[in-house]
Write a protein that holds these residues in place. Structure first.
Motif, mmCIF file in Angstrom:
data_model
loop_
_atom_site.group_PDB
_atom_site.id
_atom_site.type_symbol
_atom_site.label_atom_id
_atom_site.label_comp_id
_atom_site.label_asym_id
_atom_site.label_seq_id
_atom_site.Cartn_x
_atom_site.Cartn_y
_atom_site.Cartn_z
ATOM 1 N N VAL A 1 0.868 -1.177 0.000
ATOM 2 C CA VAL A 1 0.000 0.000 0.000
ATOM 3 C C VAL A 1 0.905 1.228 0.000
ATOM 4 O O VAL A 1 1.766 1.361 0.864
ATOM 5 N N ILE A 2 0.716 2.093 -0.960
ATOM 6 C CA ILE A 2 1.497 3.330 -1.046
ATOM 7 C C ILE A 2 0.801 4.401 -0.204
ATOM 8 O O ILE A 2 -0.389 4.647 -0.372
ATOM 9 N N VAL A 3 1.560 5.009 0.706
ATOM 10 C CA VAL A 3 1.019 6.064 1.565
ATOM 11 C C VAL A 3 1.900 7.304 1.451
ATOM 12 O O VAL A 3 3.058 7.209 1.063
ATOM 13 N N LYS A 4 1.336 8.453 1.833
ATOM 14 C CA LYS A 4 2.094 9.693 1.658
ATOM 15 C C LYS A 4 2.878 10.123 2.890
ATOM 16 O O LYS A 4 3.871 10.822 2.772
ATOM 17 N N ASP A 5 2.441 9.726 4.107
ATOM 18 C CA ASP A 5 3.163 10.123 5.317
ATOM 19 C C ASP A 5 2.790 9.192 6.469
ATOM 20 O O ASP A 5 2.033 8.242 6.297
ATOM 21 N N GLU A 6 3.328 9.472 7.654
ATOM 22 C CA GLU A 6 3.106 8.614 8.823
ATOM 23 C C GLU A 6 1.625 8.517 9.198
ATOM 24 O O GLU A 6 1.137 7.452 9.547
ATOM 25 N N PHE A 7 0.909 9.637 9.139
ATOM 26 C CA PHE A 7 -0.508 9.636 9.501
ATOM 27 C C PHE A 7 -1.305 8.798 8.516
ATOM 28 O O PHE A 7 -2.199 8.054 8.907
ATOM 29 N N ASP A 8 -0.968 8.920 7.248
ATOM 30 C CA ASP A 8 -1.629 8.139 6.211
ATOM 31 C C ASP A 8 -1.325 6.649 6.409
ATOM 32 O O ASP A 8 -2.186 5.798 6.215
ATOM 33 N N LYS A 9 -0.088 6.347 6.821
ATOM 34 C CA LYS A 9 0.307 4.954 7.052
ATOM 35 C C LYS A 9 -0.517 4.338 8.185
ATOM 36 O O LYS A 9 -1.026 3.234 8.065
ATOM 37 N N GLU A 10 -0.644 5.062 9.289
ATOM 38 C CA GLU A 10 -1.442 4.568 10.415
ATOM 39 C C GLU A 10 -2.905 4.400 10.024
ATOM 40 O O GLU A 10 -3.539 3.407 10.380
ATOM 41 N N GLY A 11 -3.424 5.357 9.285
ATOM 42 C CA GLY A 11 -4.820 5.278 8.840
ATOM 43 C C GLY A 11 -5.052 4.084 7.927
ATOM 44 O O GLY A 11 -6.054 3.371 8.051
ATOM 45 N N ALA A 12 -4.119 3.851 7.010
ATOM 46 C CA ALA A 12 -4.234 2.707 6.097
ATOM 47 C C ALA A 12 -4.177 1.394 6.876
ATOM 48 O O ALA A 12 -4.942 0.462 6.601
ATOM 49 N N LEU A 13 -3.287 1.315 7.850
ATOM 50 C CA LEU A 13 -3.177 0.101 8.666
ATOM 51 C C LEU A 13 -4.471 -0.146 9.435
ATOM 52 O O LEU A 13 -4.998 -1.264 9.448
ATOM 53 N N LYS A 14 -4.991 0.884 10.076
ATOM 54 C CA LYS A 14 -6.232 0.730 10.846
ATOM 55 C C LYS A 14 -7.387 0.304 9.933
ATOM 56 O O LYS A 14 -8.190 -0.560 10.301
ATOM 57 N N SER A 15 -7.461 0.882 8.737
ATOM 58 C CA SER A 15 -8.519 0.505 7.782
ATOM 59 C C SER A 15 -8.391 -0.954 7.372
ATOM 60 O O SER A 15 -9.392 -1.685 7.306
ATOM 61 N N MET A 16 -7.171 -1.391 7.092
ATOM 62 C CA MET A 16 -6.947 -2.787 6.711
ATOM 63 C C MET A 16 -7.343 -3.727 7.842
ATOM 64 O O MET A 16 -7.973 -4.762 7.604
ATOM 65 N N LEU A 17 -6.975 -3.375 9.072
ATOM 66 C CA LEU A 17 -7.300 -4.222 10.209
ATOM 67 C C LEU A 17 -8.803 -4.258 10.472
ATOM 68 O O LEU A 17 -9.365 -5.312 10.781
ATOM 69 N N ARG A 18 -9.481 -3.108 10.353
ATOM 70 C CA ARG A 18 -10.935 -3.078 10.548
ATOM 71 C C ARG A 18 -11.631 -3.955 9.510
ATOM 72 O O ARG A 18 -12.573 -4.680 9.822
#
Length: 140
Positions: free
Chosen positions: A47-64
């Motif tokens: 998953v390509i993300v733009k910054d740390e906040f985006d990375k955390e958000g993407a991880l949380k979305s994947m886990l949910r």
């Protein structure tokens, strides 16, 4: 005299050293024959993300999505973090994002008994998410 080297990972420089030290080296691999080939039983996603906040958000979305009510057998997730502080902080954020989630951490700042308990809980399925530093590669 017998010289033996053991390693969970065997980088080129370690391999060169082993060849230089030993005369008739024998390499024994446990698991995959090709070290660069991924295990077919492990799903991987980029998953390509733009910054740390985006990375955390993407991880949380994947886990949910993975641990949503519609998914009956989501399996386990192993997340690698840079150091023990990031490991603990990320585990705390995941617990807050996924109500009722059982999240274990595994890093060198834990006592051996705590590391063993975390690994046992993850292996048994009592905990389905583990956030770990590179120490996990030696124990899982």
């Amino acid at each position: 005299r017998q010289t033996m080297l053991f390693s969970a990972t065997f980088a080129d420089d370690v391999s060169d050293l082993a060849t230089w030290i030993s005369r008739h080296a024998v390499e024994v691999r446990v698991g995959m024959k090709d070290p660069l080939k991924a295990n077919k039983d492990v799903s991987q996603e980029v998953v390509i993300v733009k910054d740390e906040f985006d990375k955390e958000g993407a991880l949380k979305s994947m886990l949910r999505k993975l641990y949503g009510a519609q998914n009956k057998n989501p399996g386990k997730v192993l997340i690698f973090a840079f150091d023990h502080e990031e490991c603990d902080a990320l585990a705390k954020k995941i617990k807050a994002a996924l109500t009722g989630a059982s999240v274990e951490t595994l890093h060198g700042n834990k006592k051996q008994a705590e590391r063993e308990t975390a690994m046992q809980r993850f292996r048994s399925g009592d905990s389905w998410i583990m956030v770990a530093t590179s120490i996990a590669g030696r124990g899982l």
